[in-house]
Design an enzyme around this catalytic site. Structure first.
Site, PDB file in Angstrom:
ATOM      1  CB  CYS A  33      -0.860   0.004   1.259  1.00 21.89           C
ATOM      2  SG  CYS A  33      -1.679  -1.554   1.560  1.00 21.89           S
ATOM      3  NE  ARG A  58       4.075   1.999  -1.524  1.00 22.51           N
ATOM      4  CZ  ARG A  58       5.205   1.326  -1.314  1.00 22.51           C
ATOM      5  NH1 ARG A  58       6.226   1.485  -2.129  1.00 22.51           N
ATOM      6  NH2 ARG A  58       5.326   0.482  -0.319  1.00 22.51           N
ATOM      7  CD1 TRP A 105      -1.622  -5.948  -3.359  1.00 22.74           C
ATOM      8  CD2 TRP A 105      -2.611  -4.965  -5.089  1.00 22.74           C
ATOM      9  NE1 TRP A 105      -1.748  -6.894  -4.331  1.00 22.74           N
ATOM     10  CE2 TRP A 105      -2.350  -6.327  -5.412  1.00 22.74           C
ATOM     11  CE3 TRP A 105      -3.228  -4.168  -6.033  1.00 22.74           C
ATOM     12  CZ2 TRP A 105      -2.689  -6.879  -6.629  1.00 22.74           C
ATOM     13  CZ3 TRP A 105      -3.571  -4.725  -7.248  1.00 22.74           C
ATOM     14  CH2 TRP A 105      -3.298  -6.059  -7.540  1.00 22.74           C
ATOM     15  CG  ASN A 131       2.871  -0.553   3.069  1.00 22.27           C
ATOM     16  OD1 ASN A 131       2.329  -1.640   2.838  1.00 22.27           O
ATOM     17  ND2 ASN A 131       3.971  -0.181   2.477  1.00 22.27           N
ATOM     18  N   GLY A 132       1.887  -2.683   5.711  1.00 21.34           N
ATOM     19  CA  GLY A 132       2.684  -3.749   6.324  1.00 21.34           C
ATOM     20  C   GLY A 132       1.781  -4.872   6.803  1.00 21.34           C
ATOM     21  CD  GLU A 512      13.192  -8.565 -17.931  1.00 25.13           C
ATOM     22  OE1 GLU A 512      13.086  -9.436 -17.055  1.00 25.13           O
ATOM     23  OE2 GLU A 512      12.586  -7.484 -17.865  1.00 25.13           O
ATOM     24  CE  LYS A 516       9.382  -5.830 -18.037  1.00 23.03           C
ATOM     25  NZ  LYS A 516      10.197  -6.557 -17.123  1.00 23.03           N
ATOM     26  CD  GLU A 519       6.142  -7.418 -15.757  1.00 27.61           C
ATOM     27  OE1 GLU A 519       5.751  -7.158 -14.612  1.00 27.61           O
ATOM     28  OE2 GLU A 519       7.336  -7.388 -16.068  1.00 27.61           O
ATOM     29  CG  HIS A 535      15.652 -32.217 -24.952  1.00 22.29           C
ATOM     30  ND1 HIS A 535      16.131 -33.487 -25.196  1.00 22.29           N
ATOM     31  CD2 HIS A 535      16.665 -31.367 -25.233  1.00 22.29           C
ATOM     32  CE1 HIS A 535      17.390 -33.414 -25.588  1.00 22.29           C
ATOM     33  NE2 HIS A 535      17.743 -32.141 -25.616  1.00 22.29           N
ATOM     34  CE  LYS A 634       8.656  -0.563 -10.228  1.00 25.96           C
ATOM     35  NZ  LYS A 634       9.140  -1.209 -11.480  1.00 25.96           N
TER      36      LYS A 634
END
Ligand code: AGP
Length: 639
Positions: A33, A58, A105, A131-132, A512, A516, A519, A535, A634
């Site tokens: 958050c 966030r 979030w 937040n936590g 990578e 990209k 997501e 294989h 994020k």
């Protein structure tokens, strides 16, 4: 399946229903958050809403604010994006000079008005944003219920205003300190009390929090961009510290009350650096920022004579000579950068490197002792799995070197050595400039380690550093061919499966590129070591199946041409990525993206750019929410 808004919304709510029931099982707290707070002579509401707008990356399930006016707390909080709260505030106007705000979030308790922050006690004398995770919230909830408190929400956070109320006997700071002493877990808090309209309290433990210092006004925020329009002067408070803010003062202390003297940190970022700068999305802006980010990360670390200089890390020479193993640990894109770093360290410093994803490493049984160096890579410096891996390695006697983009982040603070990438704030959930600057950092670190261990001479180091200097211009050349890549995206954006193949460093890059695409476009994708295709995965290649074949490594180029022929023979549609000097590839692929000539080891930070752009334009064609993809945040500060 496109990301068309109507489908998108249904998809998200389905996902959230499942995840909120799963969250109930795991009893996780609020942990991805954004919080913000203000005290001064201006109208707090405007400043809180502006700050929350900068923190929406966030988390954006719900948002709320609480403001003190005429000795009462006015609170407005709504499920949904910040725009919903703003609309609600037009009818239920809230104003005052001290207040707190929160963007959520949901990980525990579905997104709803009642689960939104701020949370208040029954008498509405105390308001808290958090937040936590309050790990022991269930036992606290039980205890407080027995004391007569009535809980309304499903969140762990709601125990906080009740505890503060319980311990309050006129001294708010004391009540907060007693409350903190009862908590287990991670928390960044903003606290106001209606009987203390001249006070705003902030507390930090294992969740990010900064204090902004203004003229006759002060601020708190989870992240610097939220307050950058008002001040560049910030305190980076540490774990188990708290701050008491008035209009004209900031007093920082440990949560046991011990006073702390802190340096003020002057933020260099321009405001626009945290804005979109004219691009349609933060992600596109950050892709285009890579030449500058690479140069900014490199230049303070190279002497006038072209020699690498990372003396500020204070990497102990005897220790570097003594180490016999490196663990390279990270998550997601940072892990993919770590794989490139592994190759550099093994090649130049001649040390074996075990690369692992943090969520696996932390539950394995790693072989670590005082001769092991742990390198952690993390853009946010707050990723829970990476932080846990760091702590495990330290417990076992290793020293830890962090490569991170956020000054004063939890991972930075808990590491023995820190290499900061100067990429500037990365707002888009999909990491781009952090990846390329992490590779620069890891390359410089490997060269420094090699010099200390005598496995490379200065001439070779200067030659490689010279090549690194040229990367910014070479990335710029790719950026200038955006239209070409946009056209390729148009060819493949309706696909349901897209494969990325490569060998060696190109395989690491394929991982990578595939991430990209997944997501931000929600297309299923898989990265394969090209030699592994036969294989099993080759069975999936059919007519028109798009395959992105990465062939930048001279040493493996011919092998890659064979693998491309393998998939072409099955009817695949192949987009190749190769150096401009290797023209044969265009005889066998459907489209090719050439990159400028560069040494094999440094091809990745250039060749990743077309893959980032390809993913971006595919997602754009599909109408996806590029900067805030569904189901993602994020900074993944939860297990
Ligand atoms: C990358 O595009 C993703 N957003 C994600 O994989 C990210 O790299 C990962 O969560 C690690 O984050 P960090 O670098 O902040 O630790």
């Amino acid at each position: 399946m496109s990301c068309h808004p109507k489908n998108y919304t249904n998809l998200v709510s389905d996902y959230r229903d499942k995840s909120s029931s799963a969250a109930k099982i795991f009893r996780r707290g609020e942990n991805m958050c954004g919080i913000v707070g203000y005290i001064g002579s201006k109208n707090a509401t405007d400043i809180l809403l502006e700050g929350l707008g900068k923190l929406e990356y966030r988390g954006y399930d719900s948002a709320g604010i609480a403001v003190i006016k005429d000795n009462s707390i006015q609170v407005e909080k709504r499920k949904g994006r910040l725009a919903v709260l703003k609309e609600s505030l037009e009818d239920n106007h809230v104003e005052g000079n001290v207040g707190i705000g929160h963007t959520r979030w949901a990980t525990h308790g579905e997104p709803s008005d009642v689960n939104s922050h701020p949370h208040l006690n029954n008498e509405h004398t105390v308001a808290v944003v958090h937040n936590g995770i309050i790990e022991n919230y269930l036992s606290l909830r039980q205890e407080l219920t027995e004391k007569g408190y009535t809980f309304k929400s499903e969140t762990d956070t709601e125990v906080l205003p009740f505890l503060i109320d319980y311990y309050y006997e006129g001294d708010l700071v004391e009540a907060v300190k007693k409350t903190i002493s009862r908590l287990e877990g991670a928390y960044a808090l903003g606290i106001i009390h209606k009987h203390h309209p001249d006070m705003l309290i902030a507390v930090r433990k294992d969740s990010p929090l900064v204090i902004g210092v203004g003229e006759g006004e002060n601020f708190i925020a989870s992240d610097i961009p939220a307050i950058l329009n008002y001040t560049r002067q910030v305190y980076l408070i540490d774990n188990n510290e708290m701050a008491v803010l008035t209009n004209d003062s900031v007093e920082i202390m440990k949560t046991d009350g011990t006073k702390v003297d802190k340096e003020i940190y002057n933020v260099e970022w321009d405001v626009e650096a945290a804005e979109k700068g004219g691009y349609a999305h933060f992600m596109l802006k950050e892709i285009h920022e890579q030449p500058k980010a690479v140069k900014d990360t490199l230049s303070p670390r190279v002497d006038k004579d072209g020699m690498v200089n990372i003396k500020d890390l204070k990497l102990d020479e005897d220790y570097i000579k003594r180490i016999n193993k490196v663990y390279m640990v990270a998550c997601g894109t940072a892990y993919h950068a770590g794989l490139i770093g592994k190759a550099f360290i093994e090649k130049y410093a001649n040390i074996p490197v075990v690369a692992d994803i943090a969520s696996e490493f932390r539950y394995a049984n790693p072989f670590i002792d005082e001769n092991t160096l742990m390198i952690v890579v993390s853009q946010s410096g707050e990723t829970a799995d990476t932080l846990a891996a760091l702590r495990l390695a330290k417990e076992k006697g290793a020293k830890v070197l962090a490569v991170t983009n956020v000054v004063g982040s939890s991972i930075a603070r808990e590491s023995d050595y820190v290499f900061y990438t100067w990429a500037g704030p990365e707002i888009a959930v999909a990491s781009t400039k952090a990846y390329t600057t992490q590779i620069i950092g890891l390359a410089l670190i490997s060269l420094d380690m090699a010099l200390k261990r005598g496995t490379i001479d200065e001439i070779k180091v200067k030659e490689i550093v010279g090549q690194i200097w040229k990367l910014s211009d070479k990335i710029e050349m790719i950026l200038n061919r955006e239209e070409e890549i946009k056209d390729m995206a148009n060819e493949i954006h309706t696909s349901e499966d897209i494969f990325y193949i490569g060998r060696g460093l190109d395989y690491y890059l394929a991982l990578e590129g595939s991430l990209k695409l997944k997501e931000i476009s929600y297309i299923h994708s898989e990265a394969m070591a090209a030699g592994e295709l036969k294989h099993g995965t080759l069975a999936l290649i059919d007519k028109k199946t798009p395959v992105i074949a990465i062939a930048t490594q001279d040493s493996l180029y011919d092998k890659m041409l064979s693998n491309i022929k393998e998939v072409k023979a099955r009817g695949a549609y192949v987009i190749g990525v190769a150096k401009e000097t290797n023209k044969e590839i265009e005889e066998i692929v459907d489209k090719v993206i050439y990159i400028p000539e560069v040494m094999d080891e440094l091809a990745t930070p250039i060749a990743v750019v077309p893959l980032q752009m390809l993913a971006y334009y595919v997602a754009l064609n599909r109408g996806c929410d590029i900067d805030k993809p569904r189901n993602l945040a994020k900074s993944v500060t939860v297990e």
